[in-house]
Every structure is written in C-alpha cells, then in structure tokens.
Design a protein around this motif. Structure first.
Motif, PDB file in Angstrom:
ATOM      1  N   GLY A  70      49.580  38.335  34.388  1.00  0.00           N
ATOM      2  CA  GLY A  70      48.730  39.244  35.165  1.00  0.00           C
ATOM      3  C   GLY A  70      47.288  38.762  35.098  1.00  0.00           C
ATOM      4  O   GLY A  70      46.920  37.998  34.202  1.00  0.00           O
ATOM      5  N   ARG A  75      44.600  43.126  32.942  1.00  0.00           N
ATOM      6  CA  ARG A  75      45.087  43.282  31.562  1.00  0.00           C
ATOM      7  C   ARG A  75      44.029  43.967  30.694  1.00  0.00           C
ATOM      8  O   ARG A  75      44.334  44.820  29.878  1.00  0.00           O
ATOM      9  N   VAL A  98      51.800  42.241  33.233  1.00  0.00           N
ATOM     10  CA  VAL A  98      51.780  42.909  34.543  1.00  0.00           C
ATOM     11  C   VAL A  98      53.083  42.563  35.271  1.00  0.00           C
ATOM     12  O   VAL A  98      53.534  41.406  35.236  1.00  0.00           O
ATOM     13  N   VAL A 249      52.428  47.521  41.520  1.00  0.00           N
ATOM     14  CA  VAL A 249      51.760  46.971  40.341  1.00  0.00           C
ATOM     15  C   VAL A 249      52.160  47.835  39.146  1.00  0.00           C
ATOM     16  O   VAL A 249      51.836  49.019  39.090  1.00  0.00           O
ATOM     17  N   TRP A 251      53.203  47.610  34.615  1.00  0.00           N
ATOM     18  CA  TRP A 251      52.846  46.836  33.417  1.00  0.00           C
ATOM     19  C   TRP A 251      53.599  47.348  32.200  1.00  0.00           C
ATOM     20  O   TRP A 251      54.121  48.458  32.206  1.00  0.00           O
ATOM     21  N   GLN A 278      46.326  43.596  42.137  1.00  0.00           N
ATOM     22  CA  GLN A 278      46.062  43.665  40.687  1.00  0.00           C
ATOM     23  C   GLN A 278      44.571  43.911  40.430  1.00  0.00           C
ATOM     24  O   GLN A 278      44.211  44.702  39.550  1.00  0.00           O
TER      25      GLN A 278
END
Ligand code: PMP
Ligand code: GLN
Length: 393
Positions: A70, A75, A98, A249, A251, A278
C-alpha cells in the motif's frame, strides 16, 4: 469433450452459487424496486475525499502499480487512526497491508493462515464471503450461532468454548455484526480473548462497521485486549466509513509475522489495487472527529426511521446497536420463509431485502429473518416503509 463430463466448478465452491447481493440487486433493477438489500449508500461520501481522488489521479499518483503493502501515505494514516481511536500502535512499514477492500483482506487472511483440515469458528449468521473463503482455503467452518434474545442477538460464550477443538485454527469475528447489528461487549470480547490465549488460537476480526455504533455504544477492537495484539488480524475498509463502496480500499493491521503471512497470499490475488483511491482514503482517515460523529448521528437517525417504520408495518424488529442493517422477523406478518418472502417482495410492494437464511449453515434457524439496509436517503426509506405497510392487511 471428456473434461466436460465432470462439473466445471470445483467441489470447494460448488455449494455457494451466486451471492445473494448480486441476485437481489439484479432483482431490484429488473423490477424497479427500492433496494434495501445490498448494503451500499445511495449518496457518495465527502466531497473533499472525492476531490482528493481526482487530484491524485490528475497528479499521476497511483496511476501505476502502487507498492505491494500500500502507499506509505495510507499506511501512515491507518496507523494514526488506530492510535487516535483505540490507542493501538502499529508500525506502518511492517504491520499494515492495504487490500482490495475488506473482501480481499478476508480472503488473503484465510488463504494464508488456514491449513486444509483446520477448523475456523465463525459467528452465525456470517457474512457470505467467510464461508466461501474458508472453503477455498480447504478449511472447515464451524458456526457458532448468535441467538435472538430480548430484542437483540447475543453470543453464547459456552457454545463458543464448546466449539473449540484440537483442530481449531482461528476464530473469525465480526463486530459490529452484519446482518444482526450486534456489537460485541467488552465482557464478550474479553472472554473470547481469554479463550484464544488459552487455546492458542488466532483471531481474524472484521471491523468494517467500526464507525457505525449507535446510542452510547463503543467499538472495541479485540486486538487491544491482553494477549491479543500478536495473535489478531484486524480488518477494516473505507467502503462503509466513507461511503465509497466502489473504491475497494481495505486494510489489515497485525503483527509483522501475521502481516507477512497475509501478504504472501494477497500478492498473488490482486498484488495491488485502487492506486489513486489509496491517497484519497489517506486524507479521509484524517478527517476531524466531527465527520465520524456526523456519520454516526445520520445513520442512527435513519436506523430509527427504518426500525420504527418496519415495526409499524408489522415486522418484529431487532434494533441494531451497530452497522447499517436492521434484521426483522416476518412471522408476525403470517410469513415464515424469508427466501420466498424476499423473492416475492418486489412484485408485492416494490422493495428488495435480503433473507438472512443465506448467512446460516442451520438454514432453518435463519428462515424467518429478513435484513433491510438503511444507508439510504431518508425519503427513500420513508417511501419503502409506505410500500411495506401494504403487507399488513
Ligand atoms: N465484511 C462485512 C461484514 C461486510 O458487510 C462487507 C460488505 N461491505 C465486507 C466485509 C466487504 O467490504 P469491502 O467492500 O471493503 O470489500
Ligand atoms: N457488505 C454488503 C452487504 O452486506 C454487500 C457487499 C457485496 O455485495 N458483496 O450488503
């Protein structure tokens, strides 16, 4: 044509068919019905977040493969969010991954952590992709049923303890819980954590509705409980929190070892996805508390409109403590088969809903329950209620 004599779809997936969300959304389009089935908002999220995506795209950020774990901006924003909201500390370089929505995070976690023959405990009713991903990983799902009790669905901790065997690899949690709207309490989560530590189990926890907790409730990530930081994979996603379900998106946050394991599977699923989005989600996660409070207040008000309206229309209603779904019991309407009810509902009154039975192994237990989504404009919910009130003759 010899190869065609055996079924094309492999045995692991044969039982699953088409997801109920695709079936019911297609039915809504075909019949021009109000779609309170699949959970997606009918209005996009914050304009500044949408603009952030446009800016990223125009500036050439994320238009080529982003880094495998990601983009660093996202992050870092995820790590800040976990610290600010829950006091959980993660390293953005080694403890965040991600993914293409929570869906890929769930798939990658199960494919990475489950050995064929391992048992995976999941709360039933369970989100449909859990069962399919456990099957793709070669695992065996072991449902532990949340049961309706005094207007809410509750977990029986003794049943959960009894479900653990020597083959149990992990507990797959979901809180706030789709479709029942249950938010696991600190006491329940503490008991689950103690069990996980005692039996040396991993926990994969789907927290995509973390910001949709109503009344005076709070969301507690199990990773924050004693002994859990190192054995928990926490999953979330931008879809629900920012009303951009199409961006995909998601994570995970987890220890370096667990993150590396999940990454091993994820790199061969999509490798990467959603480049420009992102960057936009990184900005979204930094929105002030007023955004998150506003989202919750808005959905709580909609919950009340829908729950009150459904009760008025003759359904027995489980008012959710979280998520954007209301589970109802159709028996007071003289009905008992949620599948038949949902398939007929568009013709009867132009509304689409989801039969909870699809989220059960014990289908009979889910039979009379039907889920309605309230992530819609209030006028749309009101119109749906108006239509549903015809059911009570
Ligand atoms: N988990 C749960 C419990 C869900 O309801 C959903 C559906 N939104 C997902 C995961 C999938 O999330 P995403 O759209 O981010 O893949
Ligand atoms: N999570 C959404 C729901 O429960 C659906 C997402 C999907 O279509 N897979 O309605």
């Amino acid at each position: 044509m010899a190869a065609m004599t055996r079924p094309l779809l492999n045995r692991r997936l044969a039982e699953f068919g088409t997801t109920i969300f695709a079936e019911m959304s297609a039915l809504a389009v075909r019949t021009g019905s109000i779609n309170l089935g699949q959970g997606f908002p009918d209005a996009d999220g914050p304009e500044e977040v949408r603009e952030a995506a446009v800016r990223a795209l125009r500036d050439g950020r994320g238009n080529q493969y982003p880094p495998g774990p990601g983009v660093p901006e996202l992050r870092t924003a995820i790590v800040e969010h976990q610290l600010r909201r829950y006091g959980l500390e993660y390293d953005p370089d080694t403890e965040v991954l991600v993914t293409a929505g929570a869906t890929e995070a769930i798939a990658a976690a199960l494919l990475a952590l489950v050995e064929p023959g391992d048992e995976v405990i999941a709360l039933e009713p369970y989100y449909d992709s859990y069962a399919a991903c456990v099957a793709m990983a070669g695992g065996t799902r072991v449902p532990v049923t949340l049961r309706p009790h005094e207007g809410a669905y509750r977990l029986d901790l003794d049943e959960l303890r009894a479900a653990v065997t020597d083959r149990t690899r992990l507990i797959l949690l979901n809180t706030p819980h789709n479709p029942t709207g249950t938010v696991l309490t600190r006491e329940e989560l503490t008991a689950i954590a103690e069990l996980a530590v005692e039996r040396d189990l991993l926990v994969v926890t789907d927290e995509v509705y973390e910001h949709l907790v109503f009344d005076d409730g709070t969301h507690l990530p199990i990773a924050s409980l004693p002994g859990m930081r190192g054995r928990t994979v926490t999953i979330s996603s931008a879809g629900k929190t920012f009303s951009f379900t199409g961006w995909k998106v998601g994570w995970i946050t987890a220890s370096p070892e667990l993150t590396a394991a999940v990454r091993s599977a994820k790199q061969f699923l999509t490798y990467v996805s959603s480049g420009p989005f992102q960057y936009a989600v990184a900005e979204a996660l930094r929105l002030p508390d007023s955004y998150f409070d506003g989202l919750r207040a808005d959905l709580q008000a909609k919950r009340d409109v829908l729950a009150d309206g459904l009760a008025e229309a003759g359904f027995a209603v489980y008012r959710p403590a979280g998520t954007y779904f209301v589970t109802t019991d159709i028996r007071p309407l003289g009905e008992s088969d949620g599948f038949a009810f949902c398939r007929a509902l568009p013709e009867r009154c132009g509304v689409v809903a989801i039969p909870n039975a699809v989220f059960y192994d014990h289908r009979d237990q889910g039979a009379p329950f039907v889920r309605f989504a309230f992530c819609k404009r209030t006028v749309v919910i009101e119109e749906a209620i108006e239509r549903l009130s015809k059911l009570r003759k």
